[in-house]
Design an enzyme around this catalytic site. Structure first.
Site, PDB file in Angstrom:
ATOM      1  N   TYR A  21     -96.440  37.521  62.758  1.00 19.44           N
ATOM      2  CA  TYR A  21     -97.397  38.565  62.145  1.00 19.44           C
ATOM      3  C   TYR A  21     -97.319  39.973  62.481  1.00 19.44           C
ATOM      4  O   TYR A  21     -97.117  40.832  61.922  1.00 19.44           O
ATOM      5  CB  TYR A  21     -98.753  37.950  62.244  1.00 19.44           C
ATOM      6  CG  TYR A  21     -99.147  36.634  61.534  1.00 19.44           C
ATOM      7  CD1 TYR A  21     -98.702  36.460  60.052  1.00 19.44           C
ATOM      8  CD2 TYR A  21    -100.021  35.987  61.764  1.00 19.44           C
ATOM      9  CE1 TYR A  21     -98.876  35.475  59.499  1.00 19.44           C
ATOM     10  CE2 TYR A  21    -100.586  34.687  60.921  1.00 19.44           C
ATOM     11  CZ  TYR A  21     -99.863  34.568  59.957  1.00 19.44           C
ATOM     12  OH  TYR A  21    -100.148  33.479  59.150  1.00 19.44           O
ATOM     13  N   CYS A 159    -105.219  42.659  71.462  1.00 17.40           N
ATOM     14  CA  CYS A 159    -106.114  43.152  70.312  1.00 17.40           C
ATOM     15  C   CYS A 159    -107.619  43.158  70.741  1.00 17.40           C
ATOM     16  O   CYS A 159    -108.240  43.972  70.633  1.00 17.40           O
ATOM     17  CB  CYS A 159    -106.034  41.984  69.100  1.00 17.40           C
ATOM     18  SG  CYS A 159    -105.805  40.176  69.468  1.00 17.40           S
ATOM     19  N   ASN A 324    -106.933  43.629  63.796  1.00 19.75           N
ATOM     20  CA  ASN A 324    -106.106  43.269  64.960  1.00 19.75           C
ATOM     21  C   ASN A 324    -104.514  43.398  64.930  1.00 19.75           C
ATOM     22  O   ASN A 324    -103.748  43.805  65.799  1.00 19.75           O
ATOM     23  CB  ASN A 324    -106.456  41.772  65.294  1.00 19.75           C
ATOM     24  CG  ASN A 324    -105.973  40.852  64.327  1.00 19.75           C
ATOM     25  OD1 ASN A 324    -106.640  40.935  63.084  1.00 19.75           O
ATOM     26  ND2 ASN A 324    -104.916  39.980  64.200  1.00 19.75           N
TER      27      ASN A 324
HETATM   28  N1  NAP Z   1    -101.527  38.535  66.242  1.00 19.60           N
HETATM   29  C1  NAP Z   1    -102.223  39.474  66.862  1.00 19.60           C
HETATM   30  O1  NAP Z   1    -103.019  40.174  66.439  1.00 19.60           O
HETATM   31  C2  NAP Z   1    -101.610  40.313  68.088  1.00 19.60           C
HETATM   32  C3  NAP Z   1    -102.306  41.433  68.705  1.00 19.60           C
HETATM   33  C4  NAP Z   1    -101.886  42.119  69.540  1.00 19.60           C
HETATM   34  C5  NAP Z   1    -100.730  41.695  70.317  1.00 19.60           C
HETATM   35  N2  NAP Z   1    -100.220  40.441  69.930  1.00 19.60           N
HETATM   36  C6  NAP Z   1     -99.102  40.012  70.659  1.00 19.60           C
HETATM   37  O2  NAP Z   1     -97.699  40.145  69.780  1.00 19.60           O
HETATM   38  C7  NAP Z   1     -96.951  39.194  70.190  1.00 19.60           C
HETATM   39  C8  NAP Z   1     -96.307  38.704  68.858  1.00 19.60           C
HETATM   40  O3  NAP Z   1     -97.721  38.036  68.151  1.00 19.60           O
HETATM   41  P1  NAP Z   1     -97.663  37.530  66.885  1.00 19.60           P
HETATM   42  O4  NAP Z   1     -99.000  37.067  66.474  1.00 19.60           O
HETATM   43  O5  NAP Z   1     -96.720  37.928  65.781  1.00 19.60           O
HETATM   44  O6  NAP Z   1     -96.924  35.955  67.108  1.00 19.60           O
HETATM   45  P2  NAP Z   1     -96.205  34.946  66.056  1.00 19.60           P
HETATM   46  O7  NAP Z   1     -96.721  35.284  64.628  1.00 19.60           O
HETATM   47  O8  NAP Z   1     -96.260  33.664  66.777  1.00 19.60           O
HETATM   48  O9  NAP Z   1     -94.627  35.412  66.006  1.00 19.60           O
HETATM   49  C9  NAP Z   1     -93.962  35.483  67.331  1.00 19.60           C
HETATM   50  C10 NAP Z   1     -92.409  35.566  66.857  1.00 19.60           C
HETATM   51  O10 NAP Z   1     -91.494  35.338  67.928  1.00 19.60           O
HETATM   52  C11 NAP Z   1     -90.598  34.438  67.836  1.00 19.60           C
HETATM   53  N3  NAP Z   1     -90.278  33.687  69.159  1.00 19.60           N
HETATM   54  C12 NAP Z   1     -91.286  32.645  69.425  1.00 19.60           C
HETATM   55  N4  NAP Z   1     -90.641  32.140  70.718  1.00 19.60           N
HETATM   56  C13 NAP Z   1     -89.567  32.984  70.785  1.00 19.60           C
HETATM   57  C14 NAP Z   1     -88.572  32.623  71.927  1.00 19.60           C
HETATM   58  N5  NAP Z   1     -88.511  31.751  72.905  1.00 19.60           N
HETATM   59  N6  NAP Z   1     -87.365  33.865  71.709  1.00 19.60           N
HETATM   60  C15 NAP Z   1     -87.261  34.361  70.712  1.00 19.60           C
HETATM   61  N7  NAP Z   1     -88.082  34.479  69.913  1.00 19.60           N
HETATM   62  C16 NAP Z   1     -89.341  33.492  69.862  1.00 19.60           C
HETATM   63  C17 NAP Z   1     -90.753  33.538  66.458  1.00 19.60           C
HETATM   64  O11 NAP Z   1     -89.734  33.994  65.519  1.00 19.60           O
HETATM   65  P3  NAP Z   1     -88.545  32.957  65.398  1.00 19.60           P
HETATM   66  O12 NAP Z   1     -89.147  31.509  65.784  1.00 19.60           O
HETATM   67  O13 NAP Z   1     -88.259  33.006  64.047  1.00 19.60           O
HETATM   68  O14 NAP Z   1     -87.403  33.505  66.338  1.00 19.60           O
HETATM   69  C18 NAP Z   1     -92.037  34.241  66.044  1.00 19.60           C
HETATM   70  O15 NAP Z   1     -91.927  34.681  64.687  1.00 19.60           O
HETATM   71  C19 NAP Z   1     -97.355  38.103  70.865  1.00 19.60           C
HETATM   72  O16 NAP Z   1     -97.111  38.352  72.385  1.00 19.60           O
HETATM   73  C20 NAP Z   1     -99.064  38.492  70.673  1.00 19.60           C
HETATM   74  O17 NAP Z   1     -99.818  37.969  71.973  1.00 19.60           O
HETATM   75  C21 NAP Z   1    -100.586  39.866  68.855  1.00 19.60           C
END
Ligand code: NAP
Length: 357
Positions: A21, A159, A324
């Site tokens: 996301y 967030c 967020n």
């Molecule tokens: N969601 C929020 O509101 C938010 C806000 C602030 C900060 N964050 C932070 O931003 C980061 C991403 O959040 P998100 O919400 O986008 O999470 P997400 O939707 O779960 O996406 C994370 C991506 O990372 C990749 N991934 C997972 N494990 C991996 C690994 N071992 N090696 C390489 N790639 C990997 C996956 O892609 P593939 O499996 O396709 O490679 C997945 O699409 C997190 O650290 C989160 O805490 C999130």
């Protein structure tokens, strides 16, 4: 495809974890950015697929496909790399990336906490790179703009942490009756990412208000660290987080045990934030939206701040509302990128929120 205005020299950027996301939101904000070219977006699970298959809002806006490429190989093709990876994963790549000379904006928590010993307690792993942590700047432009200007490495705030810090920090110049601040956070479902587990199934999630982290939330030390940075005071954050029936948005409601008349408090907020473009003070008591509400910021890089005064218990109840994925993630990251590269700070971030949603 998106048509750029002007003839700027373009910064080449790459996004690791682009299928998530936050990765999708970064692409959305950067695809029309006047100073940036997205060169590479990685995903292991969607390698070779068009980005718009996973992020359908980008259909017709980019021809890019996801690549299965290592972060270090990506660094060879770009000037700046965004890591949109889970915490505990970024840290596996950052030490090698630092050696390549590429600029890094990490969206995870892995380089946010200045005290590396806290990672064992709050994240369950030992952080072996205290020297690299020192090179990272906390990417909250309103508090760290001068450091961001000269930074090469940015750790973008969490967030819930963002909404809490923005809405509490100004009030800490007051004398408080307690150093404990209670924070109640209500979080939309995208806050926990795109990964699947049973609690995210529609029939489980819809209509529920779930106290998913009533104690021990990981953003606690980050909020304490930044409030101390902003005010010089050590506070304790008592944070309870609830998942609610929204896709995007966070509302934090915080109790600060201090008291002053309302006019002085508005003056204090105005002085603290001055002309900050993305901080809006919500002070229209005749509006339907007397207090900040995620509904009125979704889709934008705004953080809305407001408060109510509790004359009975002598406390300030402060509110922060953000999207967020934008002010709580990709928006602050792009704002930091703009500042560190000398681009107009608001480039690609001025879209108003959607209303009604
Ligand atoms: N969601 C929020 O509101 C938010 C806000 C602030 C900060 N964050 C932070 O931003 C980061 C991403 O959040 P998100 O919400 O986008 O999470 P997400 O939707 O779960 O996406 C994370 C991506 O990372 C990749 N991934 C997972 N494990 C991996 C690994 N071992 N090696 C390489 N790639 C990997 C996956 O892609 P593939 O499996 O396709 O490679 C997945 O699409 C997190 O650290 C989160 O805490 C999130």
């Amino acid at each position: 495809m998106w048509v750029r205005t002007g003839e700027n020299k373009l910064l080449k950027v790459g996004i690791v974890g682009g299928s998530g996301y936050v990765g999708g939101e970064l692409i959305r904000l950067l695809v029309g950015h006047n100073n940036v070219e997205i060169v590479s977006v990685s995903s292991t699970s969607h390698s070779g697929e068009k980005i718009s298959r996973v992020h359908p809002d980008l259909y017709g806006l980019t021809d890019l496909k996801f690549e299965n490429i290592s972060p270090v190989d990506m660094a060879g093709k770009v000037d700046l790399i965004f890591l949109a990876l889970p915490h505990g994963t970024s840290i596996k790549y950052v030490p090698d990336l630092v050696e390549t000379g590429v600029k890094i904006i990490d969206m995870s928590a892995d380089f946010r906490l200045k005290d590396h010993t806290l990672y064992r307690q709050w994240y369950g792993y030992d952080h072996g790179y205290p020297d690299i942590i020192k090179k990272f700047v906390y990417g909250m432009p309103e508090l760290h703009r001068e450091e961001i200007k000269n930074a090469k490495f940015i750790a973008t705030p969490g967030c819930i942490a963002s909404s809490s810090i923005y809405s509490i920090a100004p009030f800490l110049s007051l004398d408080t009756d307690s150093n404990i601040i209670n924070v109640d956070a209500k979080v939309g479902s995208s806050g926990s990412g795109s990964g699947l587990d049973e609690s995210k199934v529609f029939s489980e999630r819809f209509g529920s208000v779930r106290a998913y982290k009533p104690v021990g939330h990981r953003h606690t030390p980050e909020i304490e660290q930044e409030l101390e940075y902003a005010s010089g005071k050590k506070v304790k954050i008592a944070l309870s987080a609830h998942s609610v029936n929204m896709v995007r948005g966070i509302l934090t409601t915080s109790s600060i045990y201090a008291y002053q008349d309302e006019i002085s408090l508005w003056a204090l907020l105005k002085k603290f934030y001055g002309n900050e473009k993305f901080v809006r003070l919500i002070m229209d008591r005749k509006s339907n939206y007397k207090y900040p509400d995620p509904k009125t910021v979704v889709g934008s890089n705004f953080v809305d701040i407001g408060f109510a005064l509790d004359r009975y218990v002598k406390r300030i109840v402060s509110f922060g509302a953000i999207d967020n994925l934008i002010k709580g993630a990709a928006g602050n990251a792009v704002q930091s990128m703009n500042i560190m590269n000398g681009f107009p700070e608001y480039e690609s971030l001025m879209a108003p929120s959607l209303f009604p949603v």
